[in-house]
Design an enzyme around this catalytic site. Structure first.
Site, PDB file in Angstrom:
ATOM      1  N   GLU A  15       0.891  -1.181   0.513  1.00 35.94           N
ATOM      2  CA  GLU A  15      -0.446   0.028  -0.231  1.00 35.94           C
ATOM      3  C   GLU A  15       0.717   1.131  -0.388  1.00 35.94           C
ATOM      4  O   GLU A  15       1.941   0.945  -0.275  1.00 35.94           O
ATOM      5  CB  GLU A  15      -1.156  -0.066   1.529  1.00 35.94           C
ATOM      6  CG  GLU A  15      -0.307  -0.118   2.883  1.00 35.94           C
ATOM      7  CD  GLU A  15      -0.747   0.677   4.504  1.00 35.94           C
ATOM      8  OE1 GLU A  15      -1.193   2.030   3.326  1.00 35.94           O
ATOM      9  OE2 GLU A  15      -1.287  -0.379   4.699  1.00 35.94           O
ATOM     10  N   LYS A 149      -3.106  -1.667  14.867  1.00 35.42           N
ATOM     11  CA  LYS A 149      -2.216  -0.302  15.336  1.00 35.42           C
ATOM     12  C   LYS A 149      -2.709  -0.604  17.207  1.00 35.42           C
ATOM     13  O   LYS A 149      -3.505  -0.379  17.385  1.00 35.42           O
ATOM     14  CB  LYS A 149      -2.519   1.089  14.618  1.00 35.42           C
ATOM     15  CG  LYS A 149      -1.615   1.206  13.214  1.00 35.42           C
ATOM     16  CD  LYS A 149      -1.679   1.981  12.585  1.00 35.42           C
ATOM     17  CE  LYS A 149      -3.373   1.400  12.054  1.00 35.42           C
ATOM     18  NZ  LYS A 149      -3.603   2.670  11.248  1.00 35.42           N
TER      19      LYS A 149
HETATM   20  N1  PSU Z   1       0.156   1.342   9.279  1.00 33.17           N
HETATM   21  C1  PSU Z   1       1.101   1.330   9.915  1.00 33.17           C
HETATM   22  N2  PSU Z   1       1.487   2.884   9.160  1.00 33.17           N
HETATM   23  C2  PSU Z   1       0.447   3.160   7.826  1.00 33.17           C
HETATM   24  C3  PSU Z   1      -1.236   3.081   8.326  1.00 33.17           C
HETATM   25  C4  PSU Z   1      -0.790   1.307   8.982  1.00 33.17           C
HETATM   26  O1  PSU Z   1       2.596   1.331   9.895  1.00 33.17           O
HETATM   27  O2  PSU Z   1      -0.008   4.565   7.371  1.00 33.17           O
HETATM   28  C5  PSU Z   1      -2.090   3.467   8.059  1.00 33.17           C
HETATM   29  C6  PSU Z   1      -3.064   2.310   6.991  1.00 33.17           C
HETATM   30  O3  PSU Z   1      -3.157   2.552   5.395  1.00 33.17           O
HETATM   31  C7  PSU Z   1      -4.340   1.780   6.995  1.00 33.17           C
HETATM   32  C8  PSU Z   1      -4.425   3.233   7.789  1.00 33.17           C
HETATM   33  O4  PSU Z   1      -4.883   1.306   5.919  1.00 33.17           O
HETATM   34  O5  PSU Z   1      -3.694   3.849   8.180  1.00 33.17           O
HETATM   35  C9  PSU Z   1      -5.610   3.488   8.805  1.00 33.17           C
HETATM   36  O6  PSU Z   1      -5.972   4.794   8.715  1.00 33.17           O
HETATM   37  P1  PSU Z   1      -7.543   4.945   9.027  1.00 33.17           P
HETATM   38  O7  PSU Z   1      -7.431   4.852  10.632  1.00 33.17           O
HETATM   39  O8  PSU Z   1      -7.585   6.255   9.070  1.00 33.17           O
HETATM   40  O9  PSU Z   1      -8.269   3.889   8.586  1.00 33.17           O
END
Ligand code: PSU
Ligand code: MN
Length: 289
Positions: A15, A149
């Site tokens: 991604e 996370k």
């Molecule tokens: N994990 C990481 N770094 C990131 C992300 C995940 O180590 O930047 C990103 C991924 O792209 C995930 C997104 O889909 O954060 C989720 O964001 P949100 O909580 O706004 O959906």
């Protein structure tokens, strides 16, 4: 959905949000190359996914990634705003949800990321649940992740996956990992210790269910953070992100950015370590499908 460049469906998706919004810009291109090399080392091929000038692309080249890193504004696209970025012809970094959507459409079956999004803390007062979770009910692709996370409410995220009927596989673990930490209070649906058995499951389960699979791979022990120190850093980072006024899609990148700063790079090092490990496991699975 239209895909610009068809790479072979025998590739591991990566991604762009992680690279463009999740790590400092100077780390992004080297990390992308390293992840590619790791996947190739396992006998598969990498395919970086993102939206380039409005075109969903599977298999972005280095020059396209560099252009995205140099662009002044790059949208963060989840399934809600993917089509908007496409119609506006702009660059967009894809999150787990949109990388799943685009890669599955192109026929890819495995995707390596850092950690998936989930249920944010404080949902009693404000509901913030990542579009990533719903994506697992819609797009048939296996996502290798170090759990969710740990800035999130890990236990509630695990419960939400259960409610959505998403299968959570533990790779050599019985515990649902929490990104910087190898274990959480929650468990997995099944544990695999043999990669051939795991690949055989993925090969059958994706077409059977038509849905995604979470493959949880704990952070390598040498990168795991101390839980006490980690919660102190997290408290600070959350306060700073709040002071910035971060909201909506901006919350995750803001907290990650502050974490990398308050930990003096320790969380960044851990983040990179776990993503590489996930790329390796994804390559191992994909090359056996
Ligand atoms: N994990 C990481 N770094 C990131 C992300 C995940 O180590 O930047 C990103 C991924 O792209 C995930 C997104 O889909 O954060 C989720 O964001 P949100 O909580 O706004 O959906
Ligand atoms: Mn959110």
């Amino acid at each position: 959905l239209q895909i610009d460049k068809h790479v072979s469906s025998r590739a591991v998706a990566l991604e762009t949000t992680l690279l463009v919004h999740g790590v400092p810009h100077s780390s992004a291109a080297p990390l992308a190359s390293e992840l590619g090399a790791i996947i190739e080392g396992e006998g598969s091929a990498p395919a970086l996914v993102g939206v380039v000038d409005g075109v969903p692309t599977v298999g972005m080249g280095m020059a396209q990634l560099e252009a995205m890193l140099e662009a002044e504004h790059v949208a963060k696209a989840n399934t809600a705003n993917l089509g908007i970025s496409m119609s506006q012809g702009e660059h967009a970094a894809t999150t787990v949800s949109t990388t799943m959507e685009i890669a599955a459409f192109a026929g890819l079956r495995v995707f390596a990321t850092g950690g998936i999004g989930g249920v944010h803390e404080g949902y009693g007062t404000k509901l913030d649940i990542s579009a990533d979770l719903l994506a697992f009910t819609r797009f048939p692709i296996a996502v290798v992740t170090s759990g969710v996370k740990s800035i999130l409410d890990v236990v509630s995220t695990r419960e939400a996956l259960e409610s959505l009927g998403v299968t959570v596989v533990g790779w050599k673990t019985d515990s649902f990992p929490a990104f910087y930490l190898r274990e959480s209070e929650s468990g997995v649906d099944v544990r695999f210790d043999d990669v051939d058995e795991l690949a055989a499951f993925v090969r059958k389960e994706l077409p059977r269910s038509g849905r995604g699979i979470v493959i949880a791979n704990p952070i390598p022990s040498e990168y795991e953070l101390d839980a006490g120190q980690w919660s102190k850093w997290l408290k600070k980072a959350k306060k700073l992100a709040e002071a910035d006024g971060a909201s909506g899609r901006g919350v995750t990148p803001a907290i990650l950015g502050h974490l990398h700063a308050v930990s003096e790079g320790k969380t960044l090092e851990a983040n990179i370590g776990l993503v590489k490990s996930n790329a390796r496991v994804a390559g191992m699975i994909e090359s056996r499908l």
